[in-house]
Scaffold this active site. Structure first.
Site, PDB file in Angstrom:
ATOM      1  N   GLY A 196       0.804  -1.236   0.000  1.00 28.90           N
ATOM      2  CA  GLY A 196       0.000   0.000   0.000  1.00 28.90           C
ATOM      3  C   GLY A 196       0.829   1.275   0.000  1.00 28.90           C
TER       4      GLY A 196
ATOM      5  N   ARG B 177       7.644  -4.187   2.750  1.00 29.14           N
ATOM      6  CA  ARG B 177       8.971  -4.458   3.319  1.00 29.14           C
ATOM      7  C   ARG B 177       9.775  -3.212   3.633  1.00 29.14           C
ATOM      8  NH1 ARG B 177      11.093  -7.463  -1.832  1.00 29.14           N
ATOM      9  NH2 ARG B 177       9.952  -5.642  -2.590  1.00 29.14           N
TER      10      ARG B 177
ATOM     11  N   TYR C 127      -2.794 -11.754 -17.694  1.00 28.58           N
ATOM     12  CA  TYR C 127      -2.044 -12.883 -18.238  1.00 28.58           C
ATOM     13  C   TYR C 127      -2.228 -14.157 -17.415  1.00 28.58           C
ATOM     14  CZ  TYR C 127       1.965 -10.602 -15.668  1.00 28.58           C
ATOM     15  OH  TYR C 127       2.797  -9.993 -14.765  1.00 28.58           O
TER      16      TYR C 127
HETATM   17  C1  LIG Z   1       8.914  -6.510 -22.446  1.00 32.85           C
HETATM   18  C2  LIG Z   1       8.667  -5.451 -21.399  1.00 32.85           C
HETATM   19  C3  LIG Z   1       7.264  -4.953 -21.493  1.00 32.85           C
HETATM   20  C4  LIG Z   1       6.870  -4.220 -20.235  1.00 32.85           C
HETATM   21  C5  LIG Z   1       5.482  -3.723 -20.310  1.00 32.85           C
HETATM   22  C6  LIG Z   1       4.434  -4.621 -19.767  1.00 32.85           C
HETATM   23  C7  LIG Z   1       4.127  -4.349 -18.310  1.00 32.85           C
HETATM   24  C8  LIG Z   1       3.079  -5.291 -17.861  1.00 32.85           C
HETATM   25  C9  LIG Z   1       3.105  -5.468 -16.377  1.00 32.85           C
HETATM   26  C10 LIG Z   1       1.874  -6.151 -16.041  1.00 32.85           C
HETATM   27  C11 LIG Z   1       1.773  -6.813 -14.777  1.00 32.85           C
HETATM   28  C12 LIG Z   1       2.485  -6.228 -13.645  1.00 32.85           C
HETATM   29  C13 LIG Z   1       2.664  -7.033 -12.629  1.00 32.85           C
HETATM   30  C14 LIG Z   1       3.452  -6.672 -11.442  1.00 32.85           C
HETATM   31  O1  LIG Z   1       3.523  -7.499 -10.617  1.00 32.85           O
HETATM   32  S1  LIG Z   1       4.154  -5.192 -11.230  1.00 32.85           S
HETATM   33  C15 LIG Z   1       4.905  -5.281  -9.625  1.00 32.85           C
HETATM   34  C16 LIG Z   1       6.298  -5.018  -9.760  1.00 32.85           C
HETATM   35  N1  LIG Z   1       6.853  -4.713  -8.465  1.00 32.85           N
HETATM   36  C17 LIG Z   1       7.808  -5.444  -7.893  1.00 32.85           C
HETATM   37  O2  LIG Z   1       8.313  -6.402  -8.440  1.00 32.85           O
HETATM   38  C18 LIG Z   1       8.243  -5.049  -6.516  1.00 32.85           C
HETATM   39  C19 LIG Z   1       9.680  -4.744  -6.464  1.00 32.85           C
HETATM   40  N2  LIG Z   1      10.523  -5.849  -6.966  1.00 32.85           N
HETATM   41  C20 LIG Z   1      11.421  -6.502  -6.233  1.00 32.85           C
HETATM   42  O3  LIG Z   1      11.526  -6.260  -5.033  1.00 32.85           O
HETATM   43  C21 LIG Z   1      12.307  -7.514  -6.924  1.00 32.85           C
HETATM   44  O4  LIG Z   1      12.071  -7.430  -8.303  1.00 32.85           O
HETATM   45  C22 LIG Z   1      12.107  -8.974  -6.487  1.00 32.85           C
HETATM   46  C23 LIG Z   1      10.772  -9.469  -6.894  1.00 32.85           C
HETATM   47  C24 LIG Z   1      13.120  -9.854  -7.186  1.00 32.85           C
HETATM   48  C25 LIG Z   1      12.291  -9.042  -4.980  1.00 32.85           C
HETATM   49  O5  LIG Z   1      12.515 -10.312  -4.391  1.00 32.85           O
HETATM   50  P1  LIG Z   1      13.766 -10.570  -3.428  1.00 32.85           P
HETATM   51  O6  LIG Z   1      14.014  -9.411  -2.538  1.00 32.85           O
HETATM   52  O7  LIG Z   1      13.577 -11.879  -2.814  1.00 32.85           O
HETATM   53  O8  LIG Z   1      14.824 -10.593  -4.554  1.00 32.85           O
HETATM   54  P2  LIG Z   1      16.352 -10.795  -4.712  1.00 32.85           P
HETATM   55  O9  LIG Z   1      16.928  -9.443  -4.952  1.00 32.85           O
HETATM   56  O10 LIG Z   1      16.934 -11.621  -3.601  1.00 32.85           O
HETATM   57  O11 LIG Z   1      16.366 -11.631  -6.067  1.00 32.85           O
HETATM   58  C26 LIG Z   1      15.823 -12.952  -6.140  1.00 32.85           C
HETATM   59  C27 LIG Z   1      16.209 -13.540  -7.487  1.00 32.85           C
HETATM   60  O12 LIG Z   1      15.549 -12.808  -8.541  1.00 32.85           O
HETATM   61  C28 LIG Z   1      16.547 -12.313  -9.479  1.00 32.85           C
HETATM   62  N3  LIG Z   1      16.135 -10.991  -9.962  1.00 32.85           N
HETATM   63  C29 LIG Z   1      15.750  -9.958  -9.240  1.00 32.85           C
HETATM   64  N4  LIG Z   1      15.455  -8.896  -9.992  1.00 32.85           N
HETATM   65  C30 LIG Z   1      15.718  -9.285 -11.255  1.00 32.85           C
HETATM   66  C31 LIG Z   1      15.626  -8.625 -12.527  1.00 32.85           C
HETATM   67  N5  LIG Z   1      15.189  -7.351 -12.626  1.00 32.85           N
HETATM   68  N6  LIG Z   1      15.949  -9.338 -13.639  1.00 32.85           N
HETATM   69  C32 LIG Z   1      16.376 -10.618 -13.550  1.00 32.85           C
HETATM   70  N7  LIG Z   1      16.468 -11.307 -12.356  1.00 32.85           N
HETATM   71  C33 LIG Z   1      16.148 -10.641 -11.242  1.00 32.85           C
HETATM   72  C34 LIG Z   1      17.804 -12.175  -8.622  1.00 32.85           C
HETATM   73  O13 LIG Z   1      18.950 -12.152  -9.440  1.00 32.85           O
HETATM   74  C35 LIG Z   1      17.718 -13.411  -7.740  1.00 32.85           C
HETATM   75  O14 LIG Z   1      18.074 -14.559  -8.452  1.00 32.85           O
HETATM   76  P3  LIG Z   1      19.546 -15.210  -8.289  1.00 32.85           P
HETATM   77  O15 LIG Z   1      19.786 -15.422  -6.827  1.00 32.85           O
HETATM   78  O16 LIG Z   1      19.488 -16.468  -9.080  1.00 32.85           O
HETATM   79  O17 LIG Z   1      20.515 -14.214  -8.875  1.00 32.85           O
HETATM   80  N1  NDP Z   2       0.649  -1.265 -12.811  1.00 36.01           N
HETATM   81  C1  NDP Z   2       0.071  -2.048 -13.690  1.00 36.01           C
HETATM   82  O1  NDP Z   2      -0.145  -1.600 -14.824  1.00 36.01           O
HETATM   83  C2  NDP Z   2      -0.348  -3.428 -13.347  1.00 36.01           C
HETATM   84  C3  NDP Z   2      -0.225  -3.920 -12.073  1.00 36.01           C
HETATM   85  N2  NDP Z   2      -0.713  -5.153 -11.769  1.00 36.01           N
HETATM   86  C4  NDP Z   2      -0.733  -5.639 -10.384  1.00 36.01           C
HETATM   87  O2  NDP Z   2      -1.063  -4.565  -9.511  1.00 36.01           O
HETATM   88  C5  NDP Z   2      -0.428  -4.742  -8.251  1.00 36.01           C
HETATM   89  C6  NDP Z   2       0.348  -3.513  -7.888  1.00 36.01           C
HETATM   90  O3  NDP Z   2       1.340  -3.283  -8.864  1.00 36.01           O
HETATM   91  P1  NDP Z   2       2.087  -1.882  -9.002  1.00 36.01           P
HETATM   92  O4  NDP Z   2       1.479  -0.895  -8.089  1.00 36.01           O
HETATM   93  O5  NDP Z   2       2.170  -1.579 -10.437  1.00 36.01           O
HETATM   94  O6  NDP Z   2       3.553  -2.284  -8.514  1.00 36.01           O
HETATM   95  P2  NDP Z   2       4.537  -1.698  -7.413  1.00 36.01           P
HETATM   96  O7  NDP Z   2       5.893  -2.193  -7.750  1.00 36.01           O
HETATM   97  O8  NDP Z   2       4.342  -0.215  -7.218  1.00 36.01           O
HETATM   98  O9  NDP Z   2       3.990  -2.389  -6.098  1.00 36.01           O
HETATM   99  C7  NDP Z   2       4.390  -3.600  -5.600  1.00 36.01           C
HETATM  100  C8  NDP Z   2       4.292  -3.483  -4.086  1.00 36.01           C
HETATM  101  O10 NDP Z   2       4.491  -4.765  -3.495  1.00 36.01           O
HETATM  102  C9  NDP Z   2       5.282  -4.605  -2.333  1.00 36.01           C
HETATM  103  N3  NDP Z   2       5.989  -5.857  -2.126  1.00 36.01           N
HETATM  104  C10 NDP Z   2       6.787  -6.494  -3.017  1.00 36.01           C
HETATM  105  N4  NDP Z   2       7.300  -7.612  -2.473  1.00 36.01           N
HETATM  106  C11 NDP Z   2       6.793  -7.692  -1.219  1.00 36.01           C
HETATM  107  C12 NDP Z   2       6.947  -8.620  -0.151  1.00 36.01           C
HETATM  108  N5  NDP Z   2       7.712  -9.703  -0.285  1.00 36.01           N
HETATM  109  N6  NDP Z   2       6.270  -8.401   1.006  1.00 36.01           N
HETATM  110  C13 NDP Z   2       5.506  -7.289   1.152  1.00 36.01           C
HETATM  111  N7  NDP Z   2       5.318  -6.380   0.185  1.00 36.01           N
HETATM  112  C14 NDP Z   2       5.961  -6.569  -0.981  1.00 36.01           C
HETATM  113  C15 NDP Z   2       6.221  -3.437  -2.646  1.00 36.01           C
HETATM  114  O11 NDP Z   2       6.589  -2.750  -1.460  1.00 36.01           O
HETATM  115  P3  NDP Z   2       8.028  -2.953  -0.723  1.00 36.01           P
HETATM  116  O12 NDP Z   2       9.072  -2.853  -1.788  1.00 36.01           O
HETATM  117  O13 NDP Z   2       8.035  -1.841   0.278  1.00 36.01           O
HETATM  118  O14 NDP Z   2       7.959  -4.301  -0.077  1.00 36.01           O
HETATM  119  C16 NDP Z   2       5.324  -2.536  -3.495  1.00 36.01           C
HETATM  120  O15 NDP Z   2       4.665  -1.599  -2.671  1.00 36.01           O
HETATM  121  C17 NDP Z   2       0.430  -6.003  -8.369  1.00 36.01           C
HETATM  122  O16 NDP Z   2      -0.305  -7.096  -7.851  1.00 36.01           O
HETATM  123  C18 NDP Z   2       0.607  -6.133  -9.860  1.00 36.01           C
HETATM  124  O17 NDP Z   2       0.853  -7.453 -10.238  1.00 36.01           O
HETATM  125  C19 NDP Z   2      -1.279  -5.950 -12.718  1.00 36.01           C
HETATM  126  C20 NDP Z   2      -1.376  -5.527 -14.004  1.00 36.01           C
HETATM  127  C21 NDP Z   2      -0.934  -4.225 -14.428  1.00 36.01           C
END
Ligand SMILES: CCCCCCCCCCC/C=C/C(=O)SCCNC(=O)CCNC(=O)[C@H](O)C(C)(C)COP(=O)(O)OP(=O)(O)OC[C@H]1O[C@@H](n2cnc3c(N)ncnc32)[C@H](O)[C@@H]1OP(=O)(O)O
Ligand code: NDP
Length: 299
Positions: free
Chosen positions: A36, A60, A170
């Protein structure tokens, strides 16, 4: 309309600050939003706050939570806003978060919005086991663990509740370049369907909510870069515009309201029909490696 008149698409949403439900609809209710502090989670939290809800934000990083807390506390009509640091992969910590909710707000959360998720673009052949695990553990297992704790607490108290799990379209279509996230979101959709039946008898409603493309300033760098490669995102949507985060918030406040109590086990897609898009003549296929500017696969 002649061929030179611009098409209207789906009309722009009402301005920020508007609300679909009556002011005060969520007075005295506590809404827990995972993730949030950023992006869509913060936008969803804001719409509940505008209707009088108290908020508990969970994620986190304090650097995400602190500014969101400050901003959301200023929303006119909002109840108290608190936050808890928690990695939703940690079941013990989740239990402490629910204890803290009762201590701070004097009640269990009435609504749980499972919004937190993890994602990064990667060709599947390059994905490491740990990368797969991180995304699936956060997106699917984290959603399950939060929802399980919410259900256990309400079942123990005999109180009703509403769960919303944020998904992605997806889940139905597959997500080339996002295979981990697509598989996890398919799991989330299925979880919603199972739990809605299991917990309906106890007064707990469980739904999914899927945003379409809703750009925001907190998008991760690699998703933002991918989007920036495709100019004019509005023109690529059947609605002739992308979504506004508040539109997801309005849908969430409806789904958890008394007016939607008979909706359960459903996943509502808020994307202007983008995921239904099919062309008779498709655009040429660009392999995922090329979309992501990767060279040939090197094992
Ligand atoms: C073709 C592109 C088109 C783009 C347009 C389309 C967009 C559509 C999107 C639609 C749907 C959206 C869905 C979403 O969910 S959006 C939410 C996104 N937000 C987040 O992911 C939150 C922030 N992210 C993270 O904190 C990290 O990414 C992570 C998820 C990895 C956090 O986990 P953790 O803290 O456990 O991670 P580690 O740093 O320990 O990494 C774990 C392993 O993952 C590998 N890793 C991490 N990041 C990447 C990266 N960017 N690319 C490749 N691999 C990655 C990392 O290396 C670790 O693996 P290894 O130990 O094997 O190295
Ligand atoms: N934006 C878009 O166009 C789309 C988004 N979605 C979905 O909407 C939702 C929100 O996405 P969006 O706002 O774009 O992405 P953000 O990256 O802004 O949000 C992801 C959030 O998840 C939190 N988070 C990630 N890992 C953890 C964890 N292990 N424990 C607790 N919190 C965690 C992050 O906070 P912190 O780093 O502080 O932990 C962050 O606030 C997701 O479910 C995504 O899949 C789906 C389709 C399209």
């Amino acid at each position: 309309m002649d061929s030179t008149t611009p098409l209207p698409g789906l009309s722009a949403p009402p301005p920020p600050g508007a609300h679909a439900l009556s002011p005060g609809s969520y007075d005295g209710r506590l809404v827990l939003v995972t993730g949030g502090g950023t992006g869509l989670g913060r936008a969803v939290a804001a719409e509940f706050a505008r209707l009088g809800a108290s908020l508990l934000l969970v994620s986190r990083r304090e650097e995400h939570l602190a500014p969101a807390r400050a901003e959301l506390a200023k929303v006119p009509g909002a109840g108290p806003v608190t936050s808890q640091l928690c990695d939703i992969r940690d079941a013990d910590r989740i239990a402490e978060v629910f204890d803290a909710a009762v201590a701070a707000h004097g009640r269990l959360p009435d609504v749980l919005v499972n919004n937190a998720a993890a994602n990064f673009p990667v060709p599947s052949e390059d994905m490491t086991p740990n990368g797969w695990r991180a995304v699936v553990d956060i997106t699917l297992t984290g959603t399950f663990l939060m929802t399980r704790e919410f259900g256990r607490r309400h079942l123990a108290e005999g109180t009703p509740g509403s769960v919303i799990a944020v998904g992605a379209s997806y889940a139905w279509t597959g997500g080339p370049g996002f295979a981990h996230s697509a598989a996890a979101k398919a799991g989330v959709k299925s979880l919603v369907e199972s739990l809605a039946v299991e917990w309906g008898p106890y007064g707990i409603q469980v739904n999914g909510l899927v945003p379409g493309l809703m750009p925001h300033e907190d998008m991760t760098a690699d998703i933002r870069t991918g989007l920036d490669r495709a100019p004019d995102p509005d023109a690529r949507q059947p609605a002739l515009r992308v979504g506004a985060p508040r539109e997801l918030g309005w849908a969430a406040t409806f789904l958890a309201s008394p007016y939607a109590r008979f909706i359960s086990g459903h996943t509502l897609v808020v994307d202007g029909a983008n995921w239904q898009r099919r062309d008779l003549v498709n655009a040429p296929v660009t392999p995922v490696r090329e979309q992501l500017d990767r060279g040939p696969f090197a094992p």
